[in-house]
Design a protein around this motif. Structure first.
Motif, mmCIF file in Angstrom:
data_model
loop_
_atom_site.group_PDB
_atom_site.id
_atom_site.type_symbol
_atom_site.label_atom_id
_atom_site.label_comp_id
_atom_site.label_asym_id
_atom_site.label_seq_id
_atom_site.Cartn_x
_atom_site.Cartn_y
_atom_site.Cartn_z
ATOM 1 N N UNK A 135 0.851 -1.191 0.000
ATOM 2 C CA UNK A 135 0.000 0.000 0.000
ATOM 3 C C UNK A 135 0.893 1.248 0.000
ATOM 4 N N UNK A 136 0.441 2.309 -0.656
ATOM 5 C CA UNK A 136 1.226 3.543 -0.699
ATOM 6 C C UNK A 136 1.046 4.288 0.621
ATOM 7 N N UNK A 137 2.136 4.563 1.336
ATOM 8 C CA UNK A 137 2.011 5.109 2.690
ATOM 9 C C UNK A 137 1.421 6.511 2.752
ATOM 10 N N UNK A 138 1.561 7.289 1.674
ATOM 11 C CA UNK A 138 1.058 8.668 1.732
ATOM 12 C C UNK A 138 -0.421 8.787 1.372
ATOM 13 N N UNK A 139 -1.031 7.642 0.938
ATOM 14 C CA UNK A 139 -2.455 7.677 0.607
ATOM 15 C C UNK A 139 -3.255 7.048 1.736
ATOM 16 N N UNK A 140 -4.470 7.556 1.934
ATOM 17 C CA UNK A 140 -5.364 6.935 2.893
ATOM 18 C C UNK A 140 -5.837 5.594 2.322
ATOM 19 N N UNK A 141 -6.513 4.838 3.147
ATOM 20 C CA UNK A 141 -7.017 3.524 2.724
ATOM 21 C C UNK A 141 -7.903 3.648 1.488
ATOM 22 N N UNK A 142 -8.842 4.593 1.549
ATOM 23 C CA UNK A 142 -9.789 4.719 0.439
ATOM 24 C C UNK A 142 -9.080 5.188 -0.831
ATOM 25 N N UNK A 198 -7.093 4.324 -6.398
ATOM 26 C CA UNK A 198 -6.049 4.710 -7.361
ATOM 27 C C UNK A 198 -6.168 4.025 -8.719
ATOM 28 N N UNK A 199 -6.297 2.691 -8.788
ATOM 29 C CA UNK A 199 -6.381 2.067 -10.125
ATOM 30 C C UNK A 199 -7.580 2.579 -10.919
ATOM 31 N N UNK A 200 -8.678 2.855 -10.237
ATOM 32 C CA UNK A 200 -9.874 3.319 -10.952
ATOM 33 C C UNK A 200 -9.689 4.741 -11.467
ATOM 34 N N UNK A 201 -8.942 5.548 -10.718
ATOM 35 C CA UNK A 201 -8.594 6.885 -11.200
ATOM 36 C C UNK A 201 -7.785 6.770 -12.486
ATOM 37 N N UNK A 209 -11.795 7.189 -14.205
ATOM 38 C CA UNK A 209 -12.968 7.480 -13.388
ATOM 39 C C UNK A 209 -12.741 8.770 -12.604
ATOM 40 N N UNK A 210 -13.809 9.512 -12.354
ATOM 41 C CA UNK A 210 -13.702 10.700 -11.527
ATOM 42 C C UNK A 210 -13.405 10.324 -10.086
ATOM 43 N N UNK A 211 -12.878 11.262 -9.309
ATOM 44 C CA UNK A 211 -12.449 10.962 -7.941
ATOM 45 C C UNK A 211 -13.638 10.544 -7.075
ATOM 46 N N UNK A 212 -14.743 11.245 -7.219
ATOM 47 C CA UNK A 212 -15.928 10.923 -6.422
ATOM 48 C C UNK A 212 -16.421 9.516 -6.708
ATOM 49 N N UNK A 213 -16.544 9.179 -8.002
ATOM 50 C CA UNK A 213 -17.006 7.838 -8.390
ATOM 51 C C UNK A 213 -16.023 6.779 -7.933
ATOM 52 N N UNK A 214 -14.735 7.060 -8.119
ATOM 53 C CA UNK A 214 -13.713 6.089 -7.726
ATOM 54 C C UNK A 214 -13.786 5.830 -6.224
ATOM 55 N N UNK A 215 -13.981 6.879 -5.460
ATOM 56 C CA UNK A 215 -14.039 6.714 -3.992
ATOM 57 C C UNK A 215 -15.296 5.946 -3.582
ATOM 58 N N UNK A 216 -16.400 6.194 -4.282
ATOM 59 C CA UNK A 216 -17.637 5.463 -3.921
ATOM 60 C C UNK A 216 -17.452 3.983 -4.176
ATOM 61 N N UNK A 223 -14.608 2.459 -4.335
ATOM 62 C CA UNK A 223 -13.594 1.985 -3.391
ATOM 63 C C UNK A 223 -14.229 1.659 -2.039
ATOM 64 N N UNK A 224 -15.182 2.468 -1.637
ATOM 65 C CA UNK A 224 -15.854 2.248 -0.347
ATOM 66 C C UNK A 224 -16.640 0.940 -0.363
ATOM 67 N N UNK A 225 -17.266 0.663 -1.499
ATOM 68 C CA UNK A 225 -17.999 -0.603 -1.640
ATOM 69 C C UNK A 225 -17.037 -1.780 -1.532
ATOM 70 N N UNK A 226 -15.879 -1.620 -2.139
ATOM 71 C CA UNK A 226 -14.881 -2.685 -2.104
ATOM 72 C C UNK A 226 -14.358 -2.882 -0.681
ATOM 73 N N UNK A 227 -14.149 -1.768 0.027
ATOM 74 C CA UNK A 227 -13.706 -1.880 1.423
ATOM 75 C C UNK A 227 -14.774 -2.549 2.276
ATOM 76 N N UNK A 228 -16.033 -2.297 1.941
ATOM 77 C CA UNK A 228 -17.130 -2.916 2.696
ATOM 78 C C UNK A 228 -17.120 -4.433 2.500
ATOM 79 N N UNK A 229 -16.765 -4.886 1.323
ATOM 80 C CA UNK A 229 -16.719 -6.336 1.055
ATOM 81 C C UNK A 229 -15.692 -7.035 1.926
#
Lengths: 228, 431
Positions: free
Chosen positions: A94-101, A106-109, A113-120, A122-128
């Motif tokens: 994991x890249x240390x300077x980036x938060x978990x989300x 990052x790959x989706x960016x 993908x836009x940052x908002x969509x990528x984060x949404x 990403x959140x679903x993936x973290x939920x899994x």
């Protein structure tokens, strides 16, 4: 589907040459959960690097969904890795300077993908993987097991065709290691194709197929009882 | 890949590069970031201030010349003439011109000044007498144009209604002259003359007639402008009474106007004068060319010295980015492994370098125009021949910002490219 035809990998030259892979022929179908096992130096990780297009074979071909990748340049291979593959590394990566989300997004960016969509997404993936509550934490604020689960979340967030995992439990205690394997099993049940390199026979038996290697060659290739 | 696809790919790489750069800068140690920005600020100041001060040594003297003597436009007799023709209509035109704020016409002539009223020196002793330029001024107009009273270092300024008083430049008096200890052959200075002394002025007219009058020294003038500190001044009313001159025959007309408008004003005056002879110049034109050459040479010297600072700054950025990228080689490999394009990774480092360059330039601009320039304007560097100022213009500063930023971009791009192009797997495995 991913195929290796006459796959060879050699390092060095002359008397110092090491043959890491000896003319392998392997076919992995969609939705399979494959464990590649064997002693150290068997060529397990080398096979994974060839199949995941991180390395170039000395001879032979890697065919991904009918396309011969030996004719692709580095940029095209990068595109395939970005679009179709996901990676889980042994040491989380994991890249240390980036938060978990942001690590997961990052790959989706990169896919545009836009940052908002990528984060949404990403959140679903973290939920899994059960870590949506840690989205703003940095990797240094997570345990080893949590970091590995974030790594899995990053690998699956963009819905890759194939998930590659190189010794994903090597740096984990047994409890966390079991959690990771359970996560993989759950992903497999939902249709994910997974190729995992592992030392642990116990974890290999939870997959649907085991390819055993020794000295750069496949010594056995069989389906497990759990594949039924 | 089509051109539009390539552009889209680059834009995306830039977007991801910015995403990474922003977070890398935020995550970086504040001390390290501050130090790098500090180095950039020093480099910018070196670029602007070093050459600015060197040029300012000379520019300071130009500024003093303009503020203390010539104004923005100076009108003197044409070559071969002894006065400015058509002076009265010219002065009237100037006084009614919307672009002119003040006009100071001056009479001047050569004169001898005797320091002791007895003209009988001892045997083998030179008389206490020197030659100098005598200038007749209207104290009120001169004050409005040059703030003349600020030059009176000892004693008092002339008053329009007074007669019999004289101001002497300090460089003419042994007691006050900067050259008193120099013993320069041929340089005569008045001995034992100070405020309150009685001196005799002698003017030889063109027809050979001699005019003499005694004056009391009312004040001593100190300035780095030779046209003030090496001249003697009386009121123009008194000078006109001493000399059989036409009221309109001025030898100098100094004009205060807007500096940027001065060339246009010179053109208008030349057109107004028509066939009447006069030498009409802006201050810049009136300054001797050798001084302009010195100014140019100082500028070149300053730029050469600043280039060294630029090289140091670029090496600093190169090393910072290189070390950053080398220590993160594994993560760079992982990013490439998961599909992040090399361009995006390179952009992240270039944008970091850009951040350092722009931050340093921005702070440097604030320091230069907000602190240093006002400071040097209020407290110029005291050189013997001028008050050194800091010459810094927005245009010049903008050019230096661009230079610093471009150099920084290259210094960031090269190490990033070197590290990113290494084999992906080797980077991941630390080989």
């Amino acid at each position: 589907m991913i195929q290796a035809k006459g796959l060879e990998k050699k390092y060095g030259q002359g008397e110092l040459q090491v043959v890491a892979l000896k003319s392998l022929n392997i076919e992995i179908k969609d939705r399979e959960f494959v464990a590649v096992v064997g002693p150290s130096g068997a060529g397990k990780s080398t096979l994974l690097y060839q199949l995941s297009l991180l390395d170039r074979p000395t001879a032979g071909e890697v065919i991904v969904n009918g396309h011969n990748t030996s004719e692709l340049n580095e940029a095209e291979k990068t595109q395939i890795r970005l679009r179709d593959f996901g990676y889980v590394f042994q040491d989380y990566a994991l890249l240390p300077e980036l938060s978990t989300i942001d690590n997961v997004a990052l790959p989706m960016l990169m896919q545009g993908m836009g940052l908002g969509s990528a984060r949404r997404q990403a959140l679903q993936s973290l939920a899994r993987v059960g870590l949506e509550g840690k989205k703003n934490n940095r990797p240094s604020q997570l345990s080893g097991g949590q970091q590995q689960r974030v790594s899995i979340a990053r690998a699956i967030a963009h819905n890759p065709r194939i998930l590659f995992a190189d010794e994903p439990t090597a740096n984990l205690d047994s409890q966390n290691a079991r959690h990771v394997i359970e996560t993989f099993a759950e992903l497999h049940r939902s249709g994910q194709t997974i190729i995992m390199v592992t030392h642990e026979q116990e974890y290999a038996e939870q997959t649907s197929r085991i390819i055993a290697m020794k000295d750069g060659a496949v010594v056995s290739d069989s389906y497990t009882p759990s594949s039924n | 890949m089509s051109a539009s696809e390539k552009i889209k790919e680059y834009k995306n790489a830039l977007r991801v590069g910015w995403f990474l750069a922003y977070r890398q800068i935020r995550h970086a140690g504040k001390g390290t970031t501050s130090l790098i920005i500090f180095i950039m600020v020093l480099t910018f100041l070196n670029l602007v201030v070093v050459s600015g001060l060197l040029v300012g040594l000379i520019a300071g003297s130009f500024q003093q010349f303009r503020e203390g003597y010539s104004g923005e436009v100076i009108i003197t007799p044409a070559p071969g003439r002894s006065y400015v023709e058509n002076s009265a209509p010219l002065i009237s035109y100037l006084e009614n011109h919307p672009g002119v704020s003040t006009v100071s016409p001056r009479h001047s002539t050569s004169a001898q000044i005797l320091g002791t009223l007895s003209d009988l020196p001892e045997k083998n002793e030179r008389p206490n007498r020197i030659g100098a330029r005598l200038v007749g001024i209207d104290p009120g107009r001169e004050e409005a144009l040059t703030r003349f009273s600020r030059f009176v270092a000892y004693g008092e300024n002339l008053r329009p209604d007074q007669e019999g008083y004289i101001l002497i430049g300090a460089n003419l008096l042994k007691k006050y002259s900067s050259f008193a200890d120099a013993n320069i052959p041929g340089l005569d200075l008045l001995k034992d003359v100070d405020v309150g002394s009685r001196v005799r002025l002698t003017i030889t007219l063109t027809d050979g007639a001699v005019v003499r009058k005694d004056f009391t020294v009312k004040g001593v003038l100190k300035s780095k402008i030779d046209e003030v500190s090496a001249r003697i001044f009386i009121t123009d009313k008194e000078l006109k009474r001493m000399l059989p001159i036409n009221q309109e025959q001025f030898q100098e007309i100094a004009v205060r106007s807007d500096y940027a408008r001065a060339p246009a004003l010179v053109s208008e005056l030349k057109e107004f004068m028509g066939s009447h002879a006069a030498l009409i110049q802006t201050t810049d034109q009136a300054i001797p060319s050798f001084l302009r050459d010195i100014e140019t040479t100082m500028g070149i010297l300053g730029n050469a010295l600043s280039s060294i600072a630029l090289v140091v700054a670029s090496i600093t950025i190169f090393i910072v980015i290189f070390i950053n990228a080398v220590t993160k080689r594994k993560f760079i490999g992982i990013m490439k492994g998961i599909g992040i394009s090399p361009q995006a990774i390179q952009f992240s480092y270039v944008l970091q370098a850009l951040f350092y360059g722009l931050s340093g330039s921005f702070l440097g601009l604030i320091l230069t125009f907000g602190v240093l320039k006002p400071y040097f304007n209020a407290h110029p560097i005291n050189f013997p021949f001028s008050d050194g100022i800091l010459v810094a213009t927005p245009d010049g500063a903008a050019v230096r910002v661009i230079i610093l930023v471009v150099v920084t971009l290259f210094a960031g791009y090269i190490p990033a490219k070197l590290i990113v192009r290494r084999n992906t797997l080797d980077a991941i495995l630390g080989r």
